[in-house]
Design a protein around this motif. Structure first.
Motif, PDB file in Angstrom:
ATOM      1  N   VAL A 115       0.844  -1.202   0.000  1.00  0.00           N
ATOM      2  CA  VAL A 115       0.000   0.000   0.000  1.00  0.00           C
ATOM      3  C   VAL A 115       0.872   1.242   0.000  1.00  0.00           C
ATOM      4  N   ALA A 116       1.923   1.239   0.859  1.00  0.00           N
ATOM      5  CA  ALA A 116       2.806   2.409   0.915  1.00  0.00           C
ATOM      6  C   ALA A 116       3.546   2.582  -0.398  1.00  0.00           C
ATOM      7  N   GLY A 117       3.977   1.465  -0.998  1.00  0.00           N
ATOM      8  CA  GLY A 117       4.716   1.529  -2.253  1.00  0.00           C
ATOM      9  C   GLY A 117       3.841   1.983  -3.401  1.00  0.00           C
ATOM     10  N   ALA A 118       2.549   1.777  -3.298  1.00  0.00           N
ATOM     11  CA  ALA A 118       1.636   2.146  -4.381  1.00  0.00           C
ATOM     12  C   ALA A 118       1.566   3.649  -4.560  1.00  0.00           C
ATOM     13  N   ARG A 126       9.625   8.582 -12.396  1.00  0.00           N
ATOM     14  CA  ARG A 126       9.743   9.486 -13.536  1.00  0.00           C
ATOM     15  C   ARG A 126      11.027   9.122 -14.281  1.00  0.00           C
ATOM     16  N   TYR A 127      10.879   8.841 -15.577  1.00  0.00           N
ATOM     17  CA  TYR A 127      12.021   8.458 -16.402  1.00  0.00           C
ATOM     18  C   TYR A 127      11.787   8.955 -17.824  1.00  0.00           C
ATOM     19  N   THR A 168       9.322  12.357 -21.226  1.00  0.00           N
ATOM     20  CA  THR A 168       9.324  12.074 -19.800  1.00  0.00           C
ATOM     21  C   THR A 168       8.062  11.304 -19.446  1.00  0.00           C
ATOM     22  N   VAL A 169       8.224  10.177 -18.781  1.00  0.00           N
ATOM     23  CA  VAL A 169       7.105   9.300 -18.426  1.00  0.00           C
ATOM     24  C   VAL A 169       6.973   9.277 -16.915  1.00  0.00           C
ATOM     25  N   LEU A 170       5.741   9.339 -16.437  1.00  0.00           N
ATOM     26  CA  LEU A 170       5.439   9.267 -15.011  1.00  0.00           C
ATOM     27  C   LEU A 170       4.527   8.074 -14.807  1.00  0.00           C
ATOM     28  N   GLY A 171       4.938   7.109 -14.000  1.00  0.00           N
ATOM     29  CA  GLY A 171       4.130   5.919 -13.823  1.00  0.00           C
ATOM     30  C   GLY A 171       4.317   5.301 -12.457  1.00  0.00           C
ATOM     31  N   GLU A 218      13.825   9.024 -11.346  1.00  0.00           N
ATOM     32  CA  GLU A 218      13.515   9.623 -10.052  1.00  0.00           C
ATOM     33  C   GLU A 218      12.317   8.909  -9.446  1.00  0.00           C
ATOM     34  N   VAL A 219      12.322   8.819  -8.123  1.00  0.00           N
ATOM     35  CA  VAL A 219      11.177   8.277  -7.392  1.00  0.00           C
ATOM     36  C   VAL A 219      10.523   9.451  -6.682  1.00  0.00           C
ATOM     37  N   LEU A 220       9.201   9.602  -6.878  1.00  0.00           N
ATOM     38  CA  LEU A 220       8.448  10.714  -6.298  1.00  0.00           C
ATOM     39  C   LEU A 220       7.435  10.164  -5.297  1.00  0.00           C
TER      40      LEU A 220
END
Length: 197
Positions: A20-23, A28-29, A36-39, A53-55
């Motif tokens: 749940v926390a990881g979800a 961003r890559y 630029t992709v955000l997923g 990057e991890v957001l």
């Protein structure tokens, strides 16, 4: 009965919490078109090497994974690491350039000794071959055939001389390499000690 159920719920919650926390994390890559992709699914393997990057769920960067080094950069990094290891070993072995001079002198004396032994063996093989050839000539002058064992001994002495020539050449090459190696070590140690001052 209540304790096992509570324990199972706690374990299940403990297992689900990272999911749940990881979800809530976003990745961003940049893809191969430069977009630029955000997923939320993570970074596809083919784009990991470009860095990403991890957001968090508010869009703030919480972790930056830098791009993997290029082949040239990796080669340079490996060379730098090898050089640092070599320098550390050099400083462990020798305290002063004079220590290197003494080690060089010992090594060269050892190789000179081996060269001397090989030259002595070569001289001995030449003398033995000369004696055997003289015996063979005596047989020929007397009109007898030279015995096979005598011819084999002469060949053995020729082979022995060839081995000794090769050994001498090998030891001389090792001597030259040792001189070059110790000279390089001496110069590098002087540089390293100079930086410490």
């Amino acid at each position: 009965m209540r304790k096992p159920t509570l324990l199972r719920c706690s374990l299940l919650f403990g297992l689900l919490l990272p999911i749940v926390a990881g979800a809530t994390e976003l990745y961003r890559y940049t893809d191969d078109q430069g977009v630029t992709v955000l997923g939320r699914q993570g970074v596809p393997p083919e784009f990991i090497g470009k860095g990403y990057e991890v957001l968090n769920d508010q869009g703030r960067v919480i972790k930056v994974i830098p791009p993997a080094p290029s082949a040239e950069e990796m080669q340079r990094l490996l060379a730098d690491k090898a050089r640092a290891n070599s320098d550390a070993q050099l400083l462990r072995l020798y305290s002063t350039p004079e220590d290197i001079d003494r080690a060089r002198d010992r090594k060269l004396a050892e190789l000179d000794g081996l060269i001397g032994v090989a030259r002595s063996n070569l001289q001995s093989a030449r003398m033995q071959q000369g004696n055997l050839q003289s015996q063979a000539a005596d047989h020929e002058r007397a009109g007898r055939a030279v015995p096979e064992h005598l011819l084999a001994q002469i060949d053995n002495q020729k082979d022995e001389q060839l081995r000794q020539y090769k050994d001498i050449a090998r030891y001389q090459e090792a001597r030259k390499q040792a001189q070059d190696s110790f000279a390089a070590d001496r110069q590098r140690l002087a540089e390293l000690l100079g930086r410490r001052r």
